[in-house]
Design a protein around this motif. Structure first.
Motif, PDB file in Angstrom:
ATOM      1  N   ARG A 110      57.868 197.052  18.953  1.00 26.07           N
ATOM      2  CA  ARG A 110      56.789 196.066  18.878  1.00 26.07           C
ATOM      3  C   ARG A 110      57.218 194.810  18.122  1.00 26.07           C
ATOM      4  O   ARG A 110      56.911 193.689  18.510  1.00 26.07           O
ATOM      5  CB  ARG A 110      55.570 196.695  18.208  1.00 26.07           C
ATOM      6  CG  ARG A 110      54.335 195.784  18.196  1.00 26.07           C
ATOM      7  CD  ARG A 110      53.141 196.522  17.601  1.00 26.07           C
ATOM      8  NE  ARG A 110      52.837 197.728  18.378  1.00 26.07           N
ATOM      9  CZ  ARG A 110      51.888 198.592  18.024  1.00 26.07           C
ATOM     10  NH1 ARG A 110      51.186 198.412  16.917  1.00 26.07           N
ATOM     11  NH2 ARG A 110      51.654 199.645  18.784  1.00 26.07           N
ATOM     12  N   ARG A 111      57.951 195.006  17.001  1.00 25.31           N
ATOM     13  CA  ARG A 111      58.365 193.838  16.206  1.00 25.31           C
ATOM     14  C   ARG A 111      59.331 192.939  16.959  1.00 25.31           C
ATOM     15  O   ARG A 111      59.439 191.749  16.666  1.00 25.31           O
ATOM     16  CB  ARG A 111      59.021 194.304  14.899  1.00 25.31           C
ATOM     17  CG  ARG A 111      58.051 194.874  13.879  1.00 25.31           C
ATOM     18  CD  ARG A 111      58.777 195.252  12.602  1.00 25.31           C
ATOM     19  NE  ARG A 111      59.767 196.304  12.850  1.00 25.31           N
ATOM     20  CZ  ARG A 111      60.636 196.730  11.948  1.00 25.31           C
ATOM     21  NH1 ARG A 111      60.669 196.188  10.750  1.00 25.31           N
ATOM     22  NH2 ARG A 111      61.485 197.705  12.238  1.00 25.31           N
ATOM     23  N   TRP A 113      59.200 191.960  20.072  1.00 22.69           N
ATOM     24  CA  TRP A 113      58.559 190.997  20.976  1.00 22.69           C
ATOM     25  C   TRP A 113      58.360 189.646  20.299  1.00 22.69           C
ATOM     26  O   TRP A 113      58.579 188.594  20.910  1.00 22.69           O
ATOM     27  CB  TRP A 113      57.218 191.544  21.463  1.00 22.69           C
ATOM     28  CG  TRP A 113      57.351 192.641  22.472  1.00 22.69           C
ATOM     29  CD1 TRP A 113      57.036 193.956  22.303  1.00 22.69           C
ATOM     30  CD2 TRP A 113      57.842 192.526  23.818  1.00 22.69           C
ATOM     31  NE1 TRP A 113      57.298 194.668  23.449  1.00 22.69           N
ATOM     32  CE2 TRP A 113      57.787 193.818  24.399  1.00 22.69           C
ATOM     33  CE3 TRP A 113      58.316 191.470  24.582  1.00 22.69           C
ATOM     34  CZ2 TRP A 113      58.193 194.069  25.706  1.00 22.69           C
ATOM     35  CZ3 TRP A 113      58.714 191.711  25.888  1.00 22.69           C
ATOM     36  CH2 TRP A 113      58.651 192.996  26.432  1.00 22.69           C
ATOM     37  N   GLY A 114      57.945 189.644  19.027  1.00 23.88           N
ATOM     38  CA  GLY A 114      57.771 188.388  18.299  1.00 23.88           C
ATOM     39  C   GLY A 114      59.080 187.652  18.103  1.00 23.88           C
ATOM     40  O   GLY A 114      59.143 186.418  18.216  1.00 23.88           O
ATOM     41  N   ALA A 117      60.033 186.050  21.389  1.00 19.92           N
ATOM     42  CA  ALA A 117      59.205 184.858  21.627  1.00 19.92           C
ATOM     43  C   ALA A 117      59.726 183.671  20.820  1.00 19.92           C
ATOM     44  O   ALA A 117      59.791 182.541  21.319  1.00 19.92           O
ATOM     45  CB  ALA A 117      57.748 185.153  21.265  1.00 19.92           C
ATOM     46  N   LEU A 118      60.112 183.927  19.554  1.00 12.89           N
ATOM     47  CA  LEU A 118      60.672 182.863  18.709  1.00 12.89           C
ATOM     48  C   LEU A 118      61.962 182.321  19.312  1.00 12.89           C
ATOM     49  O   LEU A 118      62.190 181.100  19.357  1.00 12.89           O
ATOM     50  CB  LEU A 118      60.944 183.411  17.306  1.00 12.89           C
ATOM     51  CG  LEU A 118      61.566 182.437  16.305  1.00 12.89           C
ATOM     52  CD1 LEU A 118      60.613 181.294  15.998  1.00 12.89           C
ATOM     53  CD2 LEU A 118      61.945 183.182  15.020  1.00 12.89           C
TER      54      LEU A 118
END
Length: 279
Positions: A110-111, A113-114, A117-118
Motif C-alpha cells: 500500500r505504501r 502506491w504513494g 505517484a510521487l
C-alpha cells in the motif's frame, strides 16, 4: 553498479555521436551484435552445455523486451539532452512493481502506491507540463523505461536458475536476430571513424551489461539499485563536456523527485519480496 552507470552513460554518448551519421536501426543492431561477438570465445571454450537451457521462453521475453527498450532509448538519445534520455530510461523502478503485478501477480504494498505517484509527478516535470508531455520523442524515452522494467523483471527471474554468462549470451542472440531486419532495411555504410565509435559503444555496452547483471546477482536490488542513478550525473557531465549543454532547473527538480521515488520504490519492493512467496 556505479561502474555500470558510468559505462552505460559512455555508451549513450557514443550513440549520440554515431547517430549523426547513421539511422537508429543499424546502431541498435551493432550494439547487440558486437556484444554477441565478444562472447564467441567464451562459447567456443565452454561448448554447447554453456547455453543449454530449460527456460528458452524466459530468455525470449527478456531479449525482446530488452531490444525494444534499447531501440526506444537510442531514438531518444539522438534527439534529447543526454541526461534527459538517460533519466527517462532509468525511471524503470517506478514501472517494475506494476510489471510484477501484471506479469507475476505480485502484490504492490500500500505504501508503494504513494511513492510511485510521487515518481510520476517527477516524470511529468521532466516531460515539461503543458507541452513537452505531448512530444513523441519524450514519450519514446519513457517507453524505453517500460520495456526496460519488463527486461529487469525477466533478469531477476532468470538469475534464479541461469548463470550470468548464459543470460547475457541469449540477450545478445535474441536482440541481434530481432534487430537485423530493420538494420538491413535502413542500412547506411558507416565511415571508418563511425565504425570506431560503434566498436567503442559495443565495448561499453558489453562490460556494462556484465557489471549490471552481477550487481543484481550479488546483492538485493534495494541495496545496489539506487547507485544506478549515478548514470544521469555521468550523462550530464558528458553532455556538458562534449556538447556544452546543461540541464535546466525544471529537469533538476523533476530528476530529484524521480531519483528519490525510485530509490524508495526499490527499498519498499525489496522489503516486501522478503516475505512474499517465490512466483
Amino acid at each position: 553498479m556505479v561502474a555500470s552507470a558510468l559505462l552505460f552513460a559512455s555508451m549513450a554518448a557514443s550513440v549520440r555521436v554515431a547517430s549523426r551519421e547513421l539511422p537508429n536501426a543499424p546502431i541498435v543492431f551493432f550494439r547487440h551484435f558486437i556484444m554477441l561477438a565478444f562472447l564467441l570465445p567464451w562459447l567456443v571454450r565452454e561448448g554447447r552445455r554453456a547455453i543449454s537451457t530449460d527456460d528458452l521462453a524466459g530468455h525470449l521475453v527478456r531479449g525482446l523486451a530488452g531490444v525494444s527498450a534499447v531501440a526506444c532509448y537510442f531514438y531518444a538519445i539522438a534527439r534529447l539532452r543526454l541526461a534527459d534520455a538517460v533519466l527517462l530510461n532509468q525511471s524503470m523502478p517506478l514501472f517494475i512493481p506494476l510489471v510484477e503485478r501484471v506479469w507475476l501477480g505480485a502484490r504492490v504494498p500500500r505504501r508503494l502506491w504513494g511513492v510511485l505517484a510521487l515518481g510520476f509527478v517527477g516524470l511529468l516535470l521532466i516531460l515539461r507540463p503543458g507541452h513537452g508531455v505531448f512530444e513523441p520523442v519524450a514519450l519514446v524515452g519513457l517507453a524505453s523505461a517500460v520495456f526496460a522494467s519488463i527486461s529487469q523483471v525477466g533478469i531477476r527471474r532468470l538469475t534464479r536458475t541461469e548463470p550470468v554468462m548464459r543470460i547475457v549470451f541469449y540477450f545478445g542472440l535474441v536482440a541481434s536476430v530481432a534487430a537485423l531486419p530493420p538494420a538491413v532495411w535502413w542500412w547506411k555504410s558507416p565511415s571508418p571513424a563511425t565504425w570506431g565509435v560503434l566498436l567503442l559503444m559495443g565495448v561499453f555496452a558489453t562490460v556494462g551489461q556484465f557489471t549490471l547483471t552481477r550487481a543484481y546477482l550479488y546483492a538485493p536490488a534495494a541495496s545496489v539499485g539506487p547507485f544506478l542513478y549515478a548514470g544521469p550525473v555521468f550523462a550530464g557531465l558528458l553532455d556538458w563536456l562534449l556538447w556544452g549543454r546543461l540541464p535546466d532547473a525544471l529537469f533538476v527538480v523533476g530528476a530529484g523527485i524521480v531519483v528519490a521515488a525510485a530509490t524508495l520504490a526499490l527499498r519498499l519492493r525489496d522489503r516486501a519480496s522478503l516475505t512474499a512467496p517465490l512466483q
